[in-house]
Design an enzyme around this catalytic site. Structure first.
Site, mmCIF file in Angstrom:
data_model
loop_
_atom_site.group_PDB
_atom_site.id
_atom_site.type_symbol
_atom_site.label_atom_id
_atom_site.label_comp_id
_atom_site.label_asym_id
_atom_site.label_seq_id
_atom_site.Cartn_x
_atom_site.Cartn_y
_atom_site.Cartn_z
ATOM 1 N N GLY A 11 -23.436 -34.312 -98.023
ATOM 2 C CA GLY A 11 -22.776 -35.619 -98.034
ATOM 3 C C GLY A 11 -23.534 -36.586 -97.139
ATOM 4 O O GLY A 11 -22.949 -37.498 -96.545
ATOM 5 N N VAL A 62 -21.972 -29.648 -103.769
ATOM 6 C CA VAL A 62 -21.773 -28.467 -102.913
ATOM 7 C C VAL A 62 -20.777 -27.466 -103.495
ATOM 8 O O VAL A 62 -20.745 -26.313 -103.068
ATOM 9 C CB VAL A 62 -21.328 -28.863 -101.481
ATOM 10 C CG1 VAL A 62 -22.418 -29.644 -100.767
ATOM 11 C CG2 VAL A 62 -20.006 -29.633 -101.490
ATOM 12 N N SER A 152 -11.331 -32.861 -89.369
ATOM 13 C CA SER A 152 -10.600 -34.126 -89.299
ATOM 14 C C SER A 152 -9.414 -33.917 -88.365
ATOM 15 O O SER A 152 -8.990 -32.777 -88.150
ATOM 16 C CB SER A 152 -10.093 -34.492 -90.698
ATOM 17 O OG SER A 152 -9.100 -35.504 -90.632
ATOM 18 N N TYR A 165 -6.181 -32.497 -99.014
ATOM 19 C CA TYR A 165 -7.145 -32.827 -97.954
ATOM 20 C C TYR A 165 -6.751 -32.154 -96.639
ATOM 21 O O TYR A 165 -7.583 -31.515 -95.980
ATOM 22 C CB TYR A 165 -7.191 -34.352 -97.791
ATOM 23 C CG TYR A 165 -8.190 -34.824 -96.766
ATOM 24 C CD1 TYR A 165 -9.540 -34.896 -97.082
ATOM 25 C CD2 TYR A 165 -7.786 -35.199 -95.492
ATOM 26 C CE1 TYR A 165 -10.463 -35.325 -96.146
ATOM 27 C CE2 TYR A 165 -8.701 -35.634 -94.549
ATOM 28 C CZ TYR A 165 -10.037 -35.704 -94.880
ATOM 29 O OH TYR A 165 -10.958 -36.122 -93.949
ATOM 30 N N ALA A 167 -4.885 -29.565 -96.153
ATOM 31 C CA ALA A 167 -5.014 -28.105 -96.249
ATOM 32 C C ALA A 167 -6.467 -27.682 -96.061
ATOM 33 O O ALA A 167 -6.755 -26.692 -95.382
ATOM 34 C CB ALA A 167 -4.481 -27.626 -97.598
ATOM 35 N N LYS A 169 -8.803 -29.232 -94.387
ATOM 36 C CA LYS A 169 -9.314 -29.453 -93.027
ATOM 37 C C LYS A 169 -8.724 -28.434 -92.051
ATOM 38 O O LYS A 169 -9.402 -27.997 -91.120
ATOM 39 C CB LYS A 169 -9.043 -30.891 -92.583
ATOM 40 C CG LYS A 169 -9.804 -31.937 -93.407
ATOM 41 C CD LYS A 169 -11.312 -31.703 -93.391
ATOM 42 C CE LYS A 169 -12.078 -32.767 -94.152
ATOM 43 N NZ LYS A 169 -13.534 -32.539 -94.192
ATOM 44 N N ILE A 198 -12.570 -43.468 -89.136
ATOM 45 C CA ILE A 198 -13.970 -43.892 -88.945
ATOM 46 C C ILE A 198 -14.341 -44.866 -90.057
ATOM 47 O O ILE A 198 -13.945 -44.696 -91.216
ATOM 48 C CB ILE A 198 -14.916 -42.665 -88.984
ATOM 49 C CG1 ILE A 198 -14.457 -41.580 -87.991
ATOM 50 C CG2 ILE A 198 -16.355 -43.091 -88.705
ATOM 51 C CD1 ILE A 198 -14.419 -41.980 -86.540
HETATM 52 P P1 NAD Z 1 -17.961 -41.015 -97.536
HETATM 53 O O1 NAD Z 1 -17.181 -41.038 -98.803
HETATM 54 O O2 NAD Z 1 -18.444 -42.275 -96.928
HETATM 55 O O3 NAD Z 1 -19.202 -40.026 -97.690
HETATM 56 C C1 NAD Z 1 -19.057 -38.756 -98.268
HETATM 57 C C2 NAD Z 1 -20.371 -38.353 -98.909
HETATM 58 O O4 NAD Z 1 -20.172 -37.074 -99.533
HETATM 59 C C3 NAD Z 1 -20.834 -39.313 -100.006
HETATM 60 O O5 NAD Z 1 -22.218 -39.587 -99.842
HETATM 61 C C4 NAD Z 1 -20.565 -38.555 -101.288
HETATM 62 O O6 NAD Z 1 -21.461 -38.898 -102.331
HETATM 63 C C5 NAD Z 1 -20.768 -37.122 -100.817
HETATM 64 N N1 NAD Z 1 -20.132 -36.147 -101.694
HETATM 65 C C6 NAD Z 1 -18.924 -36.228 -102.306
HETATM 66 N N2 NAD Z 1 -18.715 -35.141 -103.059
HETATM 67 C C7 NAD Z 1 -19.816 -34.356 -102.925
HETATM 68 C C8 NAD Z 1 -20.200 -33.101 -103.464
HETATM 69 N N3 NAD Z 1 -19.407 -32.439 -104.325
HETATM 70 N N4 NAD Z 1 -21.390 -32.572 -103.096
HETATM 71 C C9 NAD Z 1 -22.194 -33.244 -102.244
HETATM 72 N N5 NAD Z 1 -21.896 -34.437 -101.719
HETATM 73 C C10 NAD Z 1 -20.722 -34.978 -102.052
HETATM 74 O O7 NAD Z 1 -17.013 -40.195 -96.507
HETATM 75 P P2 NAD Z 1 -17.058 -40.089 -94.920
HETATM 76 O O8 NAD Z 1 -15.954 -40.900 -94.390
HETATM 77 O O9 NAD Z 1 -18.443 -40.316 -94.405
HETATM 78 O O10 NAD Z 1 -16.651 -38.568 -94.764
HETATM 79 C C11 NAD Z 1 -17.585 -37.556 -94.393
HETATM 80 C C12 NAD Z 1 -16.804 -36.369 -93.853
HETATM 81 O O11 NAD Z 1 -16.043 -36.776 -92.703
HETATM 82 C C13 NAD Z 1 -15.796 -35.795 -94.848
HETATM 83 O O12 NAD Z 1 -15.777 -34.380 -94.742
HETATM 84 C C14 NAD Z 1 -14.480 -36.374 -94.385
HETATM 85 O O13 NAD Z 1 -13.381 -35.585 -94.732
HETATM 86 C C15 NAD Z 1 -14.697 -36.405 -92.873
HETATM 87 N N6 NAD Z 1 -13.811 -37.349 -92.189
HETATM 88 C C16 NAD Z 1 -13.893 -38.702 -92.392
HETATM 89 C C17 NAD Z 1 -13.028 -39.550 -91.715
HETATM 90 C C18 NAD Z 1 -13.083 -41.045 -91.877
HETATM 91 O O14 NAD Z 1 -12.190 -41.725 -91.345
HETATM 92 N N7 NAD Z 1 -14.070 -41.622 -92.521
HETATM 93 C C19 NAD Z 1 -12.071 -39.020 -90.855
HETATM 94 C C20 NAD Z 1 -11.999 -37.644 -90.675
HETATM 95 C C21 NAD Z 1 -12.883 -36.810 -91.343
#
Ligand code: NAD
Length: 267
Positions: A11, A62, A152, A165, A167, A169, A198
């Site tokens: 990602g 993935v 998360s 989601y 579950a 995390k 974020i």
């Molecule tokens: P985002 O949507 O900006 O980026 C996620 C990336 O994952 C994207 O580039 C997408 O193309 C890629 N992706 C999606 N499905 C995929 C797959 N099957 N195989 C490979 N890549 C794939 O999201 P983000 O906010 O940067 O989140 C990144 C991580 O951080 C996630 O695990 C999310 O749960 C976690 N997170 C985010 C926040 C937040 O507030 N943004 C908070 C807590 C946790």
């Protein structure tokens, strides 16, 4: 001459993963950006030095075992090794226990949990093979090897209509501990990061919605949304020798949310 470390960031084309890829590249790592988003992934790899063999984009879903096998094969073929995994790819799908469809449940599980497992399994095997083949000294292992799973605050706090989601995390936190125990004898450290809110695409809809933003602020003591760089700096730390005695834990960066009972005071 010291061999540069090689990091896979799943990602890694957008959001938090992109910030992690940039930061690890600044730290001197070769970075492999694994993502389904080919355009953004290739652009980032180009920015981080694909031409000079400093960065590589591999299109990879993935949740697909064969695609994950290919990711490791491409990494070996380009850089001959792997030292760091940032297991970050994640998606959301709305739905509570009464409304969530089986298809959405499977999709979120497939990416966030099974996907994290598939990549971690291949990465861990590659790391163990290297450590054994190189007869690496434990201090070298401590300096080089780390796996970081993106959890998360929802690993411990729940949102009613994000059942799948939440579950995944919670499961990521437990998988992190189980992996840390299994890999401890090799010296490979495994930790997780638990971000709060974020500023990535996930929050785009909220950015223009004052009411939704006020709700987030009412449960965020630091009174601001976090920046992806504030998560990437934790990934950099956890992957560094400065974190050499940390394994099996989840480090939260949530602006104080987990410390809060009730809502933020307005005075
Ligand atoms: P985002 O949507 O900006 O980026 C996620 C990336 O994952 C994207 O580039 C997408 O193309 C890629 N992706 C999606 N499905 C995929 C797959 N099957 N195989 C490979 N890549 C794939 O999201 P983000 O906010 O940067 O989140 C990144 C991580 O951080 C996630 O695990 C999310 O749960 C976690 N997170 C985010 C926040 C937040 O507030 N943004 C908070 C807590 C946790």
């Amino acid at each position: 001459m010291a061999i540069d470390r090689v990091a896979i960031i799943t990602g890694g084309a957008n959001g938090i993963g992109k910030a992690c890829a940039r930061r690890l590249s600044e730290d001197g790592c070769h970075v492999v950006i694994a993502d389904v988003d080919a355009q953004a992934g290739q652009e980032l790899a180009d920015e981080l030095g694909a031409e000079k063999n400093k960065a590589l984009f591999v299109q990879c879903d993935v949740s697909d075992r064969l695609a994950v096998n290919n990711l490791l094969a491409e990494t070996r073929s380009a850089f001959d090794r792997l030292d760091i995994l940032i297991n970050n790819a994640g998606i959301v799908a709305g739905g509570d226990i009464l409304t969530l469809s089986e298809a959405d449940f499977d999709r979120v599980m497939g990416v966030n949990l099974k996907g994290a497992f598939l990549v971690a399994r291949e990465a861990a095997q590659q790391m163990v093979d290297q450590i054994e083949a190189e007869e690496a000294r434990s201090e070298d292992v401590r300096r080089r090897y780390a796996i970081i799973n993106m959890s998360s605050v929802n690993g411990v706090m729940a949102i009613q209509d994000q059942l799948a989601y939440c579950a995944t995390k919670g499961a990521i936190n437990q998988m992190t501990k189980s992996m840390a125990l299994a890999l401890a004898k090799y010296g490979i450290r495994v930790n997780a990061i638990g971000p709060g809110s974020i500023n990535t695409d996930v929050l785009k809809s909220v950015n223009d919605d004052e009411e939704a933003m006020n709700k987030i602020m009412s449960r965020t003591p630091l009174q601001r949304i976090g920046d992806p760089d504030e998560i990437a700096s934790i990934a950099s730390f956890l992957a560094s020798k400065d974190a050499s005695y940390i394994t099996g834990t989840t480090l939260y960066a949530d602006g104080g949310r987990l410390a809060l009972n009730y809502t933020v005071r307005s005075d």
